[in-house]
Design a protein around this motif. Structure first.
Motif, PDB file in Angstrom:
ATOM      1  N   ASP A  48       0.832  -1.207   0.000  1.00  0.00           N
ATOM      2  CA  ASP A  48       0.000   0.000   0.000  1.00  0.00           C
ATOM      3  C   ASP A  48       0.865   1.255   0.000  1.00  0.00           C
ATOM      4  OD1 ASP A  48      -2.484  -1.381   0.067  1.00  0.00           O
ATOM      5  OD2 ASP A  48      -2.195  -1.757   2.198  1.00  0.00           O
ATOM      6  N   ILE A  49       1.999   1.205   0.707  1.00  0.00           N
ATOM      7  CA  ILE A  49       2.918   2.342   0.717  1.00  0.00           C
ATOM      8  C   ILE A  49       3.510   2.542  -0.674  1.00  0.00           C
ATOM      9  CG2 ILE A  49       5.072   3.248   1.684  1.00  0.00           C
ATOM     10  CD1 ILE A  49       4.443   1.587   4.227  1.00  0.00           C
ATOM     11  N   LEU A  50       3.936   1.442  -1.298  1.00  0.00           N
ATOM     12  CA  LEU A  50       4.528   1.536  -2.638  1.00  0.00           C
ATOM     13  C   LEU A  50       3.499   2.037  -3.650  1.00  0.00           C
ATOM     14  CD1 LEU A  50       6.644  -1.755  -2.772  1.00  0.00           C
ATOM     15  CD2 LEU A  50       7.360   0.530  -2.053  1.00  0.00           C
ATOM     16  N   ILE A  51       2.256   1.551  -3.542  1.00  0.00           N
ATOM     17  CA  ILE A  51       1.206   1.973  -4.464  1.00  0.00           C
ATOM     18  C   ILE A  51       0.960   3.469  -4.366  1.00  0.00           C
ATOM     19  CG2 ILE A  51      -1.303   1.870  -4.829  1.00  0.00           C
ATOM     20  CD1 ILE A  51      -1.124  -1.140  -4.375  1.00  0.00           C
ATOM     21  N   ARG A  52       0.985   4.008  -3.130  1.00  0.00           N
ATOM     22  CA  ARG A  52       0.773   5.442  -2.959  1.00  0.00           C
ATOM     23  C   ARG A  52       1.822   6.256  -3.712  1.00  0.00           C
ATOM     24  NH1 ARG A  52       3.225   8.811   0.339  1.00  0.00           N
ATOM     25  NH2 ARG A  52       4.091   7.148   1.628  1.00  0.00           N
ATOM     26  N   VAL A  53       3.081   5.833  -3.643  1.00  0.00           N
ATOM     27  CA  VAL A  53       4.142   6.563  -4.338  1.00  0.00           C
ATOM     28  C   VAL A  53       4.074   6.294  -5.846  1.00  0.00           C
ATOM     29  CG1 VAL A  53       6.636   6.919  -4.502  1.00  0.00           C
ATOM     30  CG2 VAL A  53       5.578   6.518  -2.266  1.00  0.00           C
ATOM     31  N   GLU A  54       3.757   5.063  -6.213  1.00  0.00           N
ATOM     32  CA  GLU A  54       3.589   4.748  -7.637  1.00  0.00           C
ATOM     33  C   GLU A  54       2.528   5.630  -8.269  1.00  0.00           C
ATOM     34  OE1 GLU A  54       4.370   0.140  -8.679  1.00  0.00           O
ATOM     35  OE2 GLU A  54       2.786   0.488  -7.233  1.00  0.00           O
ATOM     36  N   LYS A  55       1.442   5.837  -7.539  1.00  0.00           N
ATOM     37  CA  LYS A  55       0.345   6.646  -8.060  1.00  0.00           C
ATOM     38  C   LYS A  55       0.812   8.065  -8.336  1.00  0.00           C
ATOM     39  CE  LYS A  55      -4.525   7.700  -7.163  1.00  0.00           C
ATOM     40  NZ  LYS A  55      -5.678   7.446  -6.271  1.00  0.00           N
ATOM     41  N   ALA A  56       1.590   8.627  -7.413  1.00  0.00           N
ATOM     42  CA  ALA A  56       2.117   9.975  -7.609  1.00  0.00           C
ATOM     43  C   ALA A  56       3.065  10.040  -8.798  1.00  0.00           C
ATOM     44  CB  ALA A  56       2.825  10.447  -6.340  1.00  0.00           C
ATOM     45  N   MET A  57       3.781   8.938  -9.052  1.00  0.00           N
ATOM     46  CA  MET A  57       4.738   8.892 -10.163  1.00  0.00           C
ATOM     47  C   MET A  57       4.097   8.434 -11.470  1.00  0.00           C
ATOM     48  SD  MET A  57       7.832   6.950  -8.150  1.00  0.00           S
ATOM     49  CE  MET A  57       8.966   6.989  -9.545  1.00  0.00           C
TER      50      MET A  57
END
Length: 505
Positions: free
Chosen positions: A259-268
């Motif tokens: 979930d943490i990685l997805i949050r940053v992926e979404k921003a990128m």
């Protein structure tokens, strides 16, 4: 300025009321003696401690003359405040955090060198502990983008499973799950499939993520109809009562680093193959799944654009599944155009209800696709003979058994809600007569997002023309819906910039 003899790296905390999502951020004045003594500057990593709680935060430096922050105070973002469980005027200590040794593994991957299971474990552990800033997480994701081999994808999957909770279903034996790679607006087959296969007696504890790059994820759509933010115990209760659930995975602590990685992926706006596979597999294994169906839509504007890429991805899933000891059945499907008529949470929920209720206005393509995928699940686990799954799935749907099961799941999760109202509409009309020859999935998804989806549940698109349809000049091709007139105008401005969203000949 505070008295140098008394600073001792302690400041009084105040909540600044800034939502920084899941990244802890601290705010200190540029004339703060701690900043000067410790050499802190903008974007520094600082450790903030209060009692037995501590966090790693990214530092923002506030100009002393602005009056934003009083001398002797440290400001904390919303999530930082909550993680430290503070009350106003509480003193905290500020220091340099310990060196994060796993960052050396990230640098190793930046130079395209392989990582071991132990190295992935250390990276994932430090991300979960909050020792990585978003910059570090973004570096890790970028370093891994399409550069993980099969073993590394399996290592990352295991590391993410092991850091969180894990569900087991000892009485079930077989536990099924399904995931779609995405890139196909409106492809909301999961709620229908879960209803069909649980009506057949299978166990399917379906946890889904929210949207990463699409106008709606399964959790976004289901949130329109029922509660999805279920904790682990509630998921267990719902599955024990109904055989399945349709929940957001964020509250269950299943593969929490994902979930943490997805949050940053979404921003990128990043969704790399290796990370995608590890994300899917970690969530499914953490949920206790033994048999997993992977839907891979292929089309010129889908996420997977060529048959060769789809076949390569299919092999990756199969090989990673074998490494992790689960049965994986990847299925390559048609991704030429959106599925159903609705794009966005409310509109996709409406399509799901229409199919489950066997209404005459139900979108035929969503119905047929759901039946096909559910049939494959039934065959995969031996619930029926090969070639007979589709007929069984169709019978469970048309008989009303799937609709009864869906209602039961929603009631167990907190009740089945009515669809909320929709607000402001703009019709896109055909400029000439002709036959629809192509629809651009990506442009259509962008249009729905600009209208406010998925955060605005009643925002999105109603698609009124599909490939092969004959339309007349002036006929409505689609309707944009938004919750505010400003968002509607914002989406309309996109139509001026793009060409051939819906192609006519």
């Amino acid at each position: 300025m505070e008295d140098a003899s008394n600073h001792q790296n302690r400041l009084t905390a105040t909540r600044v009321g800034i939502d920084t999502s899941q990244e802890s951020v601290a705010y200190m004045r540029d004339d703060c003696l701690i900043c000067r003594a410790e050499g802190f500057g903008g974007q520094s990593r600082v450790e903030v401690s209060a009692g037995d709680k501590n966090i790693i935060a990214r530092l923002n430096v506030v100009e002393s003359g602005t009056g934003i922050l009083s001398p002797g105070y440290i400001g904390l973002s919303k999530v930082a405040w909550e993680r430290l469980a503070l009350e106003e005027e509480r003193e905290v200590s500020v220091s340099h955090p310990a060196w994060v040794s796993s960052l050396s593994h990230v640098r190793r991957k930046i130079f395209d060198l392989p990582l071991s299971q132990k190295q992935f474990n250390e990276i994932v552990r430090d991300i979960q502990a909050g020792r990585y800033t978003d910059v570090h997480i973004a570096s890790f994701l970028t370093a891994c983008a399409n550069r993980l081999d099969i073993n590394e994808i399996a290592y990352l999957s295991r590391a993410m499973v092991d850091i969180g909770a894990r569900m087991t279903w000892p009485d079930a034996g077989i536990v099924v799950d399904k995931h779609c790679i995405g890139g196909l607006p409106g492809n909301r087959t999961t709620p229908i499939l879960v209803s069909i296969v649980t009506a057949a007696g299978l166990v399917m504890p379906k946890t889904s993520s929210r949207s990463i790059t699409s106008p709606a994820g399964t959790a976004d759509t289901m949130e329109v109809l029922t509660r999805v933010d279920l904790d682990m115990e509630t998921i267990r209760r719902v599955v024990q009562e109904q055989g399945g659930c349709l929940a957001w995975g964020g509250n269950a602590n299943l593969s929490p680093v994902d979930d943490i990685l997805i949050r940053v992926e979404k921003a990128m706006d990043l969704d790399s193959e290796g990370q995608l596979v590890a994300s899917v597999m970690s969530k499914k294994i953490a949920a206790g799944s033994t048999h997993i169906l992977i839907d891979i839509p292929v089309g010129p504007t889908a996420k997977v654009r060529s048959m060769s890429a789809a076949k390569a991805l299919k092999q990756v899933f199969e090989r990673v599944g074998a490494c992790l000891g689960v049965v994986v059945m990847p299925v390559i499907t048609d991704g030429q155009q959106p599925i159903g008529r609705g794009i966005g949470p409310v509109f996709e929920a409406g399509d799901v209800l229409a199919v489950l209720q066997n209404r005459e206005d139900a979108p035929a393509d969503l119905r047929e696709r759901s039946i096909m995928l559910a049939g494959l699940v039934l065959e995969m686990v031996g619930r029926c003979e090969a070639g007979h799954g589709k007929a069984l799935a169709q019978q469970l749907l048309t008989s009303g058994a799937a609709w009864d099961k869906f209602r039961g799941i929603c009631e167990a999760q907190g009740g089945l809600r009515s669809l909320p109202p929709v607000y402001f509409r703009y019709p896109l009309r055909a400029k000439s007569s002709g036959t629809v020859t192509a629809i651009d999935n990506r442009k259509l998804a962008n249009l729905a997002k600009l209208a406010g989806a998925p955060n605005a549940k009643s925002a999105g698109i109603r698609l009124l023309a599909k490939v092969g349809d004959r339309v007349c000049s002036g006929e409505t091709l689609l309707e944009i819906w938004a919750e505010t007139q400003g968002e509607l105008r914002y989406a309309q401005s996109y139509l001026v910039q793009v060409q051939d969203m819906i192609q006519l000949e």
